[in-house]
Design an enzyme around this catalytic site. Structure first.
Site, PDB file in Angstrom:
ATOM      1  N   GLY A 148       0.945  -0.826  -0.175  1.00 14.58           N
ATOM      2  CA  GLY A 148       0.106   0.096   0.386  1.00 14.58           C
ATOM      3  C   GLY A 148       0.960   1.646   0.247  1.00 14.58           C
ATOM      4  N   GLN A 152       3.475   9.368   2.099  1.00  9.09           N
ATOM      5  CA  GLN A 152       4.608   8.649   1.908  1.00  9.09           C
ATOM      6  C   GLN A 152       5.089   9.258   1.227  1.00  9.09           C
ATOM      7  OE1 GLN A 152       2.524   5.012   2.325  1.00  9.09           O
ATOM      8  NE2 GLN A 152       4.842   4.835   3.550  1.00  9.09           N
ATOM      9  N   CYS A 161       5.738  -0.432   6.945  1.00  8.62           N
ATOM     10  CA  CYS A 161       5.664   0.319   6.189  1.00  8.62           C
ATOM     11  C   CYS A 161       7.191   1.006   5.359  1.00  8.62           C
ATOM     12  CB  CYS A 161       5.093   1.702   7.188  1.00  8.62           C
ATOM     13  SG  CYS A 161       4.510   3.115   7.003  1.00  8.62           S
ATOM     14  N   LEU A 162       7.217   1.521   4.388  1.00  6.36           N
ATOM     15  CA  LEU A 162       8.087   2.407   3.236  1.00  6.36           C
ATOM     16  C   LEU A 162       8.527   3.860   3.886  1.00  6.36           C
ATOM     17  CD1 LEU A 162       6.430   1.656   0.169  1.00  6.36           C
ATOM     18  CD2 LEU A 162       8.107   0.158   1.234  1.00  6.36           C
ATOM     19  N   HIS A 215      -4.240   1.235   7.842  1.00  8.74           N
ATOM     20  CA  HIS A 215      -2.697   1.531   7.875  1.00  8.74           C
ATOM     21  C   HIS A 215      -2.886   2.484   6.901  1.00  8.74           C
ATOM     22  CE1 HIS A 215       1.368   1.354   8.076  1.00  8.74           C
ATOM     23  NE2 HIS A 215       1.298   1.894   7.119  1.00  8.74           N
ATOM     24  N   GLU A 216      -2.910   2.613   5.709  1.00  6.15           N
ATOM     25  CA  GLU A 216      -2.974   3.349   4.259  1.00  6.15           C
ATOM     26  C   GLU A 216      -4.064   4.503   5.000  1.00  6.15           C
ATOM     27  OE1 GLU A 216      -0.590   3.016   2.890  1.00  6.15           O
ATOM     28  OE2 GLU A 216      -0.144   0.776   3.452  1.00  6.15           O
ATOM     29  N   HIS A 220      -2.331   6.982   7.196  1.00  3.79           N
ATOM     30  CA  HIS A 220      -1.499   8.331   7.168  1.00  3.79           C
ATOM     31  C   HIS A 220      -2.349   9.604   6.145  1.00  3.79           C
ATOM     32  CE1 HIS A 220       2.634   6.156   6.344  1.00  3.79           C
ATOM     33  NE2 HIS A 220       1.830   4.666   5.632  1.00  3.79           N
TER      34      HIS A 220
HETATM   35 NI    NI Z   1       2.726   2.758   5.741  1.00  2.00          NI
END
Ligand code: NI
Length: 185
Positions: free
Chosen positions: A51, A56, A104-105, A146-147, A150
């Protein structure tokens, strides 16, 4: 070729509340926002994420994308077809909570055990501007939470309740991975 770079923890943009997309911009397939979404997909695939949220990649707008096809970072979690959600809102959190390991990236070296609702309802728009509702459970429900976090300036560690379960990826693999329920989300 996408020029987008991943914003990592410490970059203030990850802590901002993202702005809604003007839905009129979606109707033109050649619009800048459509090109941006294409670039997000390219970056997510290149980085191996399941995701990605627009903040991000340093753009504070309400777009998230998801995709998981045999993802090596999340083996055995089931596939998620490519999904683009514009202005998504979680309208219902199921009562049942389960903890699962997330990464997470933007916190690429870490894994943490995060409690999440096992079911959520999400209302959003597709990239074509069509309103949709998703009733999600399991891995999909976790990735959505999670997304969408953000977009509200939150990262997964904010949801953690036990920081003894925050690990570097290598230590996660050494000490915790085998204890993980294969279908746990
Ligand atoms: Ni993330």
């Amino acid at each position: 070729m996408a020029e987008l770079k991943i914003a990592r923890l410490g970059n203030p943009i990850l802590r901002q509340v993202a702005q809604p997309v003007n839905l009129k911009e979606l109707s033109d397939p050649d619009s800048e926002i459509q090109r941006f979404i294409d670039d997000m997909v390219e970056v997510m695939r290149k980085e191996g994420g399941v995701g990605l949220a627009a903040p991000q990649v340093s753009r504070s707008v309400q777009v998230v994308i998801l995709e998981s096809l045999n993802n090596k970072r999340y083996p055995g979690r089931g596939d998620i077809p490519l999904t683009v959600l514009v202005n998504p809102v979680i309208t219902r959190y199921g009562k049942e909570i389960r903890s699962g390991w997330e990464s997470c990236l933007s916190l690429i070296d870490f894994r943490g055990l995060v409690p999440r609702s096992t079911e959520v309802t999400v209302e959003a728009y597709t990239r074509e501007g069509k309103k949709i509702r998703i009733e999600a459970e399991g891995f999909l429900a976790v990735v959505l939470q999670h997304e969408i976090d953000h977009l509200n300036g939150l990262v997964f560690i904010d949801r953690m309740e036990d920081f003894t379960k925050l690990a570097y990826m290598e230590e996660f693999e050494t000490y915790w991975m085998d204890q993980e329920e294969p279908t746990g989300a």
